[in-house]
Design an enzyme around this catalytic site. Structure first.
Site, PDB file in Angstrom:
ATOM      1  N   SER A  11      -9.433  -1.846  -4.605  1.00 42.11           N
ATOM      2  CA  SER A  11      -9.783  -3.165  -4.106  1.00 42.11           C
ATOM      3  C   SER A  11     -10.982  -3.102  -3.160  1.00 42.11           C
ATOM      4  CB  SER A  11      -8.554  -3.748  -3.394  1.00 42.11           C
ATOM      5  OG  SER A  11      -8.909  -4.813  -2.551  1.00 42.11           O
ATOM      6  N   ASP A  61       2.046  -2.767  -2.171  1.00 37.80           N
ATOM      7  CA  ASP A  61       0.966  -2.213  -1.382  1.00 37.80           C
ATOM      8  C   ASP A  61       0.833  -0.738  -1.718  1.00 37.80           C
ATOM      9  OD1 ASP A  61      -1.071  -2.274   0.380  1.00 37.80           O
ATOM     10  OD2 ASP A  61       0.127  -2.735   2.146  1.00 37.80           O
ATOM     11  N   GLY A  82      -4.759  -4.701   9.878  1.00 34.68           N
ATOM     12  CA  GLY A  82      -3.423  -4.564  10.458  1.00 34.68           C
ATOM     13  C   GLY A  82      -3.374  -4.612  11.972  1.00 34.68           C
TER      14      GLY A  82
END
Lengths: 513, 513
Positions: free
Chosen positions: B276, B268, B180
């Site tokens: 993940s 999300d 991010g």
């Protein structure tokens, strides 16, 4: 958000690929437009021309005959909906996702949605702005829990999303069966009875999706059913009733979109069912609605508790929308009538209307019972007189005459009424009494034999529950047109014929589907 | 279930249509096979040959060049996965849906799933047996609530679904940032430091999906990153570390499938993120893992509470799988380093490794801090000595030398290192101090300028938070290769440049994305 790049103008090409409901477009991997989207592999794009906007899922091609470097290929539904000629230059940019998707994500996180949010979602669904995945997200997000207010908002928004019919009459009746029972073509008997009496009953029906025949498929054996809104109004005006395909008049298009995703996912929630049915009936302008819930071990509803919960949901939604809704449970243990498949079912219906001595009694009796309920909505009819009136209209031939009038008004059928030339009988393995019939299994068998695509394919039943049979006596006959379907149906029937005789055979199980 | 009909044998044709992850096949509307499926519009079908089975979504065509009457067209992923030559006869029948879909439906209804059920779902996902809609159903069904046991089962099943690396060393370290933050190429500094010390650090990284560069994209400016498993082992054996693209070694393929649907739906959830990341790290065989969670107003995690909840989830899963997991929160208020975009970021990394006097200090300091944590996992290193050791390896040039060794082992890059020839500067509107930088906005701007497709496109920052600026002084420079990208980026920057100076400008908002 996306000022046009000069090279984001592409020429429309038509790609003869039927992608079902979803808008799909194709661009060349060599295209100068949308490089980032090509790179990412999956994306949604937006086509714009003169204020018209189409959202679509993007596929990439290396084949110039699908889309050359300066072209965008529109698959069938996208080409039809965008409605611009081949070669037209169109602006193509990454899609701005519909704002209502934010509400879908909120629903997934567990928030209750407002009426405005649900309205926006349904509006976007009805305008094909959601991808299949996004539709699935909405359905599943609301599958686990929706409030009463959400259910009302959903039903109302769906009812308003397409055609909304308005009738001049104070009482407009309708009936609907939640389905699952083979045969069961009561609408085709009830509509002429009620119309002959003089009550308006503008009936729209579905085509078979997973069953061997819908009412529209069966009616199509007798008359044209692809009738538009204006024509429908004229028919109802002259005949008091009609029996047409609902898909042609665009009632609750958002429901059709939702169903297109519910079906492949086998999602089936009570709330969605109620919103789906009620939105169509509200849009159809009926004031009095009779809902038929068949209950049986292999029906959609298997017990009284489940039936009652469903009944209350229908009543609740009906009340809030100011419609009179009556819900009855009926015997769903076995097929209604003797035929399964369009031609065989149409034969049953005409036999009942014609008062033939061999007409299936169960179809006659159930139809009379349903018609009686509807006739009682006539304020001029004396309370309790509905059944006698229904029988009078049927026995006198008035209902048959009314059916002929409706058939004439809708126009002639173009379908053959011939039965499949290949057939085989399924015979009782021993003496006894028929104790159970598996509706799911017979439905599947009739489909395997070719129904509803082959109108004359299907099953003719010789025995029903309670009938005595002797060893070797035929239980039913299967009709097909082609050897492969015949053979496939024969081997499927050999693996399990769906009949339990006398307790010698195991009861058919629901999991057999 | 589906004995072959004679006419369900179709000849394979290749359709050069890239349908992303999903298997899609095309048959002619005139095909004699699958008549019922053609009629229904949407369905899943099954291709079978010599025990090989492929499930695919069916599209219908009226174009003989896509599929003639006796053919079945396989789109790119389906053609690649079925791996049979054009013209091969293949049996095509309606698909038997994967049994694990029953568990997905149970999850949607609110039931907790067993380890076996989750294992079956992940196995089917990894073998491409789910349609996109079915994947969405699983993701959304488990988005609202999954138990700790379900999270463990999910992580474990995902880790086992693909390549599982095993290393001879007792301590194998790894680091991962949840992402991010623009720039932030710490791995490319940390790996050479740790490897120079002698600890194995087999680092796999992702390519950019929604950001202007992933570590794999940036490393690709310096070396080849498409490295297979065996070669990776050899590189780690000789260099102690590597910096390769994870997509080539097939760690946790089920995760890649899930991400392909999460991304377009913008789903999300914390649990999916942890499953993940941890599944990939467990499959990669690392024993000690450092997780970097940047916290800032425009970062993925915006507050300390959220960061702590995420940290506990990572720790919980790590503990249960016997991995040492350390989670640190870092400053995520602004980009790390001065470059955004592959070439600009690679320049930052090499400047830090080369101890250039202009090297970005924040990238150097953050990398040293992360490397210190990892070095402390070396039992031979004295407690608290990690930072000094990391600095020593960096300042002495040992890390740079190790990086050169890794680059040589991976092989030369084929990418140009040139910066975009078109550029423009964004200048301060008035005197003041930089008080905030919008990470989302800069990420988007760099993408608009062409990164990561154009390796040399992106942004070079001149000012960071706390820096004094004078009116007209450049805040950053944007590089692009083509006029359209340049113009688009310029107008996007004009609409909002992502910098707040001194409180004169409004603080950038998270919703600006």
């Amino acid at each position: 958000m996306h000022p046009d790049l000069p090279h984001s103008q592409l020429k429309i090409r038509r790609v003869r690929l039927d992608t079902g409901r979803e808008n799909v477009v194709v661009i060349s991997r060599q295209s100068k437009a949308l490089r980032a989207e090509i790179f990412r592999g999956f994306s949604r794009v937006e086509l714009r021309l003169n204020g018209k906007v189409l959202l679509a899922t993007l596929l990439i091609t290396d084949d110039d005959t699908l889309a050359a470097q300066d072209e965008i290929g529109l698959s069938e539904p996208a080409f039809r909906r965008f409605a611009e000629p081949v070669g037209t230059l169109v602006a193509v940019t990454p899609a701005t996702p519909p704002e209502s998707l934010e509400a879908v994500r909120a629903k997934i996180r567990g928030r209750t949605l407002s009426q405005a949010e649900i309205g926006a979602i349904i509006n976007d669904l009805a305008h094909y702005r959601y991808s299949d995945m996004e539709i699935a997200a909405f359905l599943i997000g609301s599958a686990s829990f929706i409030t009463s207010d959400e259910l009302l908002a959903l039903t109302g928004a769906m009812a308003q999303a397409g055609t909304q019919l308005v009738w001049p009459d104070p009482v407009v009746v309708d009936k609907h069966c939640i389905g699952g029972i083979p045969g069961n073509r009561t609408s085709m008997v009830v509509v002429p009875i009620v119309a002959a009496h003089g009550l308006p009953i503008p009936k729209t029906s579905s085509r078979a999706i997973t069953s061997p025949a819908g009412t529209a498929d069966t009616m199509e054996v007798l008359a044209r059913v692809n009738v538009g809104v204006e024509e429908m109004k004229a028919i109802v005006s002259s005949c008091n009733g009609c029996l047409i395909w609902g898909g042609h008049v665009n009632l609750s298009p958002a429901d059709d979109v939702l169903i297109s995703v519910e079906r492949p996912l086998s999602l089936d929630t009570r709330e969605q069912m109620v919103a789906s049915i009620m939105s169509k009936k509200i849009a159809a302008g009926s004031t009095h609605l009779l809902i038929d819930i068949p209950v049986g071990p292999t029906a959609k509803v298997t017990g009284a508790v489940e039936a009652m919960r469903l009944r209350k949901l229908f009543e609740f939604v009906g009340d809030r929308f100011g419609r009179t809704v009556e819900v009855i449970t009926t015997d769903g243990r076995q097929p209604i009538g003797n035929g399964i498949g369009p031609v065989l079912e149409a034969n049953d219906v005409m036999a009942v209307l014609g008062n033939d001595k061999d007409a299936p009694r169960d179809l006659r009796e159930k139809s009379l019972r349903l018609a009686a309920h509807l006739l009682e909505y006539d304020p001029k009819l004396r309370g309790g007189a509905g059944y006698a009136r229904a029988r009078e209209l049927l026995d006198s031939g008035a209902a048959l005459k009314q059916m002929q009038k409706i058939i004439d008004a809708q126009g002639p059928s173009t379908c053959s009424t011939e039965l499949g030339s290949l057939s085989f009988d399924i015979k009782a393995a021993h003496d006894g009494t028929v104790s159970a019939i598996d509706c799911l299994r017979l439905n599947r068998l009739a489909r395997t034999a070719g129904a509803p695509l082959d109108k004359g394919a299907g099953i003719r039943l010789f025995k029903k529950i309670g009938d005595h049979v002797e060893q070797g006596e035929p239980l039913y006959r299967v009709y097909a047109f082609d050897q492969p379907e015949h053979d496939l149906a024969a081997s499927a029937a050999a693996a399990g014929n769906g009949y339990a005789v006398d307790g010698h055979d195991a009861l058919p199980s629901k999991t057999a589907s």
